[in-house]
Design an enzyme around this catalytic site. Structure first.
Site, PDB file in Angstrom:
ATOM      1  N   ARG A 115      44.857  40.614  51.007  1.00 52.39           N
ATOM      2  CA  ARG A 115      44.489  42.009  51.630  1.00 52.39           C
ATOM      3  C   ARG A 115      42.933  42.322  50.850  1.00 52.39           C
ATOM      4  NH1 ARG A 115      49.538  42.161  52.266  1.00 52.39           N
ATOM      5  NH2 ARG A 115      49.456  41.000  50.316  1.00 52.39           N
ATOM      6  N   THR A 116      42.809  42.124  49.468  1.00 55.20           N
ATOM      7  CA  THR A 116      41.630  42.719  48.850  1.00 55.20           C
ATOM      8  C   THR A 116      40.504  41.800  49.568  1.00 55.20           C
ATOM      9  OG1 THR A 116      42.792  43.027  46.993  1.00 55.20           O
ATOM     10  CG2 THR A 116      40.387  43.014  46.790  1.00 55.20           C
ATOM     11  N   LYS A 143      33.832  23.155  37.374  1.00 52.91           N
ATOM     12  CA  LYS A 143      32.924  22.216  36.478  1.00 52.91           C
ATOM     13  C   LYS A 143      32.528  22.878  35.293  1.00 52.91           C
ATOM     14  CE  LYS A 143      30.556  20.520  40.967  1.00 52.91           C
ATOM     15  NZ  LYS A 143      29.380  20.599  41.486  1.00 52.91           N
ATOM     16  N   ARG A 176      37.041  38.858  41.900  1.00 56.06           N
ATOM     17  CA  ARG A 176      38.268  39.028  41.306  1.00 56.06           C
ATOM     18  C   ARG A 176      38.430  37.700  40.572  1.00 56.06           C
ATOM     19  NH1 ARG A 176      43.923  39.679  44.486  1.00 56.06           N
ATOM     20  NH2 ARG A 176      43.089  41.800  44.322  1.00 56.06           N
ATOM     21  N   HIS A 215      41.738  47.569  39.017  1.00 54.80           N
ATOM     22  CA  HIS A 215      41.726  47.350  40.362  1.00 54.80           C
ATOM     23  C   HIS A 215      41.290  48.284  41.139  1.00 54.80           C
ATOM     24  CE1 HIS A 215      42.157  45.531  44.096  1.00 54.80           C
ATOM     25  NE2 HIS A 215      43.196  44.886  44.084  1.00 54.80           N
TER      26      HIS A 215
HETATM   27  C1  NCD Z   1      47.625  43.948  43.919  1.00 54.53           C
HETATM   28  C2  NCD Z   1      46.717  42.945  42.930  1.00 54.53           C
HETATM   29  O1  NCD Z   1      46.236  42.016  43.223  1.00 54.53           O
HETATM   30  O2  NCD Z   1      46.745  43.506  41.664  1.00 54.53           O
HETATM   31  N1  NCD Z   1      47.400  43.371  45.261  1.00 54.53           N
HETATM   32  C3  NCD Z   1      46.343  43.801  45.891  1.00 54.53           C
HETATM   33  O3  NCD Z   1      45.202  43.724  45.491  1.00 54.53           O
HETATM   34  N2  NCD Z   1      46.577  44.585  47.004  1.00 54.53           N
HETATM   35  C4  NCD Z   1      48.810  43.867  43.324  1.00 54.53           C
HETATM   36  C5  NCD Z   1      49.722  42.686  43.274  1.00 54.53           C
HETATM   37  O4  NCD Z   1      49.326  41.622  43.300  1.00 54.53           O
HETATM   38  O5  NCD Z   1      51.094  42.918  42.957  1.00 54.53           O
END
Ligand code: NCD
Length: 304
Positions: free
Chosen positions: A51-52, A80, A101, A129
Site C-alpha cells: 500500500r504505502t 553493495k 522506507r 510512519h
Molecule cells: C504498516 C507498516 O508498514 O508499518 N503497513 C502500512 O504501511 N500500511 C503496518 C504493518 O506492516 O503492519
C-alpha cells in the site's frame, strides 16, 4: 523546504489544510490531474510494502507526474554497501521529491540531512510512519466528522507497530482524546511514548489485556498485526501472534457507530467475517491513503 519525518512535522493548522485538501480530492479525485506535470517522485523502499509504495506512486501518477525507484534493498546499491546519505545525494538530482522506507529507525532523518529535495518517511523500523497517520486521521475525520472527543482503542502489537506510535503522537494534540491500549504485556507501548507523549501531555489512557471487556467504550478500534520481522525469536512471535482475533461475534459488543481501522496488511487479527460490517473501514482507509498522499505531494512541492 520541508521534510516529513515525524507526524508532528506538520503543525495542527498545516494538518488541517492537508486534510481539507484531501477531502476536496475525495469529492473530485481528478481535480488536480495535471498539476505535477514534469515532476518526479522517487520511491526508495528498503523494506517490503504494498500500500504505502503503490499509493505514493498512484498519487504522483494521479497528479500527472512520473515515478522512479526501487522496491527492495537487494535491487539497489545498498546491497553493495552504499550509505543512505550517498544514495539520497544522487537521487536529489534525479527526482523532485522522495518517499523512503527503511528497516533502521532514523534512516529517513539521516537522508533528509543530505537531501536537496523533500524527504517523506514512509516507515522507519519500529519507529514512525507519518503518512499512514495522515491516512488514519483523514479516515477518522471524514467518517466520524471530528478528531476531538474520541475514545480510541489500539489493539495488538503496540511495541513494534510504528503506525501505532505515530497515530498516538498525532492524536495526543487534539482535545478530549482517551486511549485504551490493548496488548499482552510483552507488546505494550514503548516507554518513550508513555513518558514523552502520554504522561507529558496528561493524556487519559489505560493499558489492558482483554479486548472484549473494553469494546463497548470505543469510538475507534485500531487493530494491528503482530510485527513478525521485528521479533528477536520466532518462538515469541508464534506464542503471541494470535492473541487477538476480531470477529463478528465480538463486533456485537461494540457501539453501532464504532469504526474499525487497520493499516493493513492483516494476517489473522481480523476475521474476514467482519469485512462486510459497515463499521469495518480498513479498505476505505487504504483508498484514502492515495488522496492524502496526493495532497501531501502538492503541499511539499508548494503547488497549492
Ligand atoms: C504498516 C507498516 O508498514 O508499518 N503497513 C502500512 O504501511 N500500511 C503496518 C504493518 O506492516 O503492519
Amino acid at each position: 523546504m520541508k521534510h516529513i519525518i515525524s507526524p508532528t512535522d506538520l503543525s495542527l493548522s498545516e494538518l488541517d489544510e492537508l486534510l481539507d485538501l484531501s477531502e476536496e480530492i475525495i469529492e473530485d479525485p481528478s481535480k488536480y490531474s495535471e498539476i505535477c506535470h514534469g515532476k518526479k517522485l522517487a520511491s526508495l523502499f528498503y523494506e517490503p510494502s504494498t500500500r504505502t509504495r503503490l499509493s505514493f506512486e498512484a498519487a504522483m501518477l494521479n497528479l500527472g507526474g512520473n515515478i522512479l525507484g526501487f522496491s527492495s534493498a537487494d535491487s539497489s546499491s545498498a546491497a553493495k554497501g552504499e550509505s543512505v546519505a550517498d544514495t539520497i545525494r544522487v537521487i536529489s538530482s534525479y527526482a523532485d521529491i522522495c518517499a523512503i522506507r527503511h528497516p533502521k529507525e532514523g534512516a529517513p532523518l539521516v537522508a533528509s540531512h543530505h537531501s536537496s529535495i523533500p524527504v517523506i518517511n514512509a516507515g522507519d523500523g519500529g519507529h514512525n510512519h507519518p503518512t499512514q497517520t495522515f491516512t488514519d486521521l483523514l479516515t477518522i475525520k471524514h467518517l466520524k466528522g471530528r478528531l476531538q472527543e474520541l475514545t480510541i482503542g489500539f489493539c495488538g502489537d503496540l511495541k513494534f507497530g510504528r503506525t501505532v506510535h505515530s497515530l498516538i503522537t498525532a492524536l495526543a494534540r487534539y482535545s478530549n482524546i482517551k486511549f485504551i491500549l490493548i496488548s499482552p504485556k510483552e507488546l505494550k507501548i514503548p516507554d518513550y511514548i508513555r513518558e514523552e507523549i502520554l504522561d507529558a501531555k496528561g493524556i487519559s489512557y489505560v493499558e489492558v489485556r482483554g479486548l472484549e471487556e473494553v469494546m463497548s467504550y470505543l469510538d475507534i478500534l485500531y487493530m494491528t498485526r503482530v510485527q513478525r520481522e521485528r521479533f528477536f525469536n520466532e518462538a515469541d512471535y508464534v506464542r503471541l501472534k494470535d492473541t487477538y482475533v476480531l470477529d463478528s461475534r465480538k463486533m456485537t459488543l461494540a457501539k453501532e457507530d464504532m469504526l474499525v481501522l487497520h493499516p493493513l496488511p492483516r494476517v489473522n487479527e481480523i476475521s474476514t467475517d467482519v469485512d462486510d460490517d459497515p463499521r469495518a473501514v480498513y479498505f476505505k482507509q487504504a483508498q484514502y491513503g492515495v488522496y492524502v498522499r496526493m495532497a501531501l505531494i502538492m503541499k511539499l512541492l508548494k503547488l497549492v
